[in-house]
Design a protein around this motif. Sequence first.
Motif, PDB file in Angstrom:
ATOM      1  N   GLN A   1       0.896  -1.157  -0.016  1.00 43.20           N
ATOM      2  CA  GLN A   1       0.029  -0.093  -0.045  1.00 43.20           C
ATOM      3  C   GLN A   1       0.882   1.245   0.163  1.00 43.20           C
ATOM      4  O   GLN A   1       0.641   2.095  -0.593  1.00 43.20           O
ATOM      5  CB  GLN A   1      -1.002  -0.121   1.235  1.00 43.20           C
ATOM      6  CG  GLN A   1      -2.003   1.187   1.143  1.00 43.20           C
ATOM      7  CD  GLN A   1      -2.676   1.335   2.411  1.00 43.20           C
ATOM      8  OE1 GLN A   1      -2.527   1.136   3.624  1.00 43.20           O
ATOM      9  NE2 GLN A   1      -4.126   1.385   2.118  1.00 43.20           N
TER      10      GLN A   1
ATOM     11  N   ILE B   1      -2.844  -1.241   7.329  1.00 48.48           N
ATOM     12  CA  ILE B   1      -3.145  -0.897   6.161  1.00 48.48           C
ATOM     13  C   ILE B   1      -4.477  -0.083   6.194  1.00 48.48           C
ATOM     14  O   ILE B   1      -5.391  -0.514   7.229  1.00 48.48           O
ATOM     15  CB  ILE B   1      -3.304  -1.879   5.030  1.00 48.48           C
ATOM     16  CG1 ILE B   1      -4.366  -3.109   5.531  1.00 48.48           C
ATOM     17  CG2 ILE B   1      -2.074  -2.611   4.510  1.00 48.48           C
ATOM     18  CD1 ILE B   1      -4.680  -4.159   4.463  1.00 48.48           C
TER      19      ILE B   1
ATOM     20  N   TYR C   1      -6.974   7.411   1.069  1.00 45.72           N
ATOM     21  CA  TYR C   1      -6.185   7.337  -0.165  1.00 45.72           C
ATOM     22  C   TYR C   1      -5.828   8.821  -0.554  1.00 45.72           C
ATOM     23  O   TYR C   1      -6.548   9.883  -0.431  1.00 45.72           O
ATOM     24  CB  TYR C   1      -7.136   6.817  -1.303  1.00 45.72           C
ATOM     25  CG  TYR C   1      -6.993   7.284  -2.552  1.00 45.72           C
ATOM     26  CD1 TYR C   1      -5.692   6.830  -3.035  1.00 45.72           C
ATOM     27  CD2 TYR C   1      -8.057   7.728  -3.370  1.00 45.72           C
ATOM     28  CE1 TYR C   1      -5.652   7.209  -4.633  1.00 45.72           C
ATOM     29  CE2 TYR C   1      -7.649   8.091  -4.717  1.00 45.72           C
ATOM     30  CZ  TYR C   1      -6.606   7.557  -5.496  1.00 45.72           C
ATOM     31  OH  TYR C   1      -6.179   7.819  -6.677  1.00 45.72           O
TER      32      TYR C   1
ATOM     33  N   ALA D   1      -8.887  -1.077   2.318  1.00 43.95           N
ATOM     34  CA  ALA D   1      -7.379  -0.963   1.342  1.00 43.95           C
ATOM     35  C   ALA D   1      -7.761  -1.431  -0.032  1.00 43.95           C
ATOM     36  O   ALA D   1      -7.276  -1.141  -0.879  1.00 43.95           O
ATOM     37  CB  ALA D   1      -6.464  -1.707   2.056  1.00 43.95           C
TER      38      ALA D   1
END
Length: 584
Positions: free
Chosen positions: A336, A362, A366, A392
């Motif tokens: 990620q 995670i 974003y 995620a």
Amino acid sequence: MAFLSCSSRIPGQADAAPAERFELTEAVTTIGRHPDCTIVVEAGAVSRFHARILHTDDEFRVEDSGSRNGTFLNGQLIAEPHVLQEGDRVRISDIDFVFHREDVPQFAAGQAMTFDGSSFGIVMVDENETKNEPLPQVQYSSSQEGLKMSATPEAKLAALMRINRNLTGALTLDEVFPKVLESLFEIFPAADRGFIVTQTSEGKLVPQWVKTRRSRDETETVRISRTIIRQVMESREAILSLDAMDDSRFDSSESIADFSIRSMICAPLQDEDGNSIGALQIDSTQGHGQFRDEDVDLLSGVAAQASIVINNARMHQQALAQQEVEQDLRLATEVQQAFLPQTSPDAVGFRVRSFYQAANHIGGDYFDYISLPDGRIGVVVADVVGHGVAAAMYMAKLSAETRFCLASEPDLGKAIEMLNNRMSRLHVERFVTFLLVVIQPNEDRISIVNAGHMPPIVRDCGNGQLCEPGEEESGLPIAIDEGMDYEAVDFQMSTGDLLVMYTDGVNEAMNIADEEFGTDRIKDLTAQSGTADEVKQRIVDAVFEHIGDGDQFDDMCLVVIERISETQPPDGISDTAGEIVDPV
């Protein structure tokens, strides 16, 4: 062709194999003590002419011949002829016959077989579901017939010590289960079968391991009484039945009739808190009273010892599984982080700084810098509802779709409409708050599209005032429904102006007193003078000072865009785009 089979030696049938079979070739097959009977059973409780099997056309019927003690079919005393079906049990005194239409497998004497609960032909059956009375803890019964096999106290002590040695160091359940049953067969030579059943976290009973003193083929089914197991687990006490076939509590027990069980002991398995996690049972088909009162304490002791090792093995497996999960999460975190921007966008006249920290390994927040075909640069901050692995994964899909839509459609409003439609068609029960700011290098104009996110906070360097452009034009979050309209809003940014984009993990950060950090705090820190680097670090420090000893409950993302002079390098005093921090 039809047969009567018997797993125990019949008195009067000298030198017979342990699994005796009698072919039913005559029209009438007689059973009794008289020498003229087809099947001779020399036992005091058997009448001279006890019962007979009648063969007419394609049917075989069993009837009692006026015996003193009666003839039983599947545990029920019969008063008139009954047609026999495959697998029916005919009991005469202590002897059980099983009716078969076709040939049945024979087993070598003393040959044992151990197999795990995932093997073929193991079923749990329910009996006595309508009876509320408890099963007897001890039932006394006596008989003058049948060979009683038992180990000496010295042999039992030696076997218990061997169990302790065998189980020491056993770290997996596949090691523990067979070793427990193997040792039990040494302590209880009369046991024909033993098995271990455990309960899942959902309350389902699962046969884990079975051991029989004879081999078995793939067509044979082992039937285990769920009712007996449940009774033992609920009472947390062992059950002893000295003669299960004559126990009125077990009249409807198919598993007992199916295996010709006579004597049985069942003891609970418990965890460290005393909660039942399963049961351990041994049973016998050989005559009456193969187990005694003192054997209950012995099996209970073995069950207690096995429980400790089983719990240790479970914890070991859980620890290994947790290590695998943590390793997977560490790898997912690296993946990620590789998805997120690693450097500042190359936008002359602008400085961009960022901070990202997931609540877990995670997260679902974003942000991205996207180079558009006409030289513009899109800065995206979005928040997938929830966090963790599912969020995620959804975020990864959103990232790919965002890049595709912005590259395919030059009109920003229509591009986000396309994004919304494509994400909505996934039919995943998640939605995304989404904020897009598009900057044009060397120009003072930016464009904003807001889909249900907090509006950006802009500081005007001329008068220090704050504003939140695009708030009124904000549309619904992404993926709520198809066909939504989104509007792009233009905004003028002069040299020195500064814009802050953030997710709700920042403004809703909680301290140990359950007090939120708040949007007003973000505005106050933004209003103070300083560069993008200084404002970003000021907000991050204040948020974590506010959290203090509390926990971070949500992912945090912060992006700061500063309009700078074209003569200043876009990276300013730092060569780094921002911080992507591993969760604490």
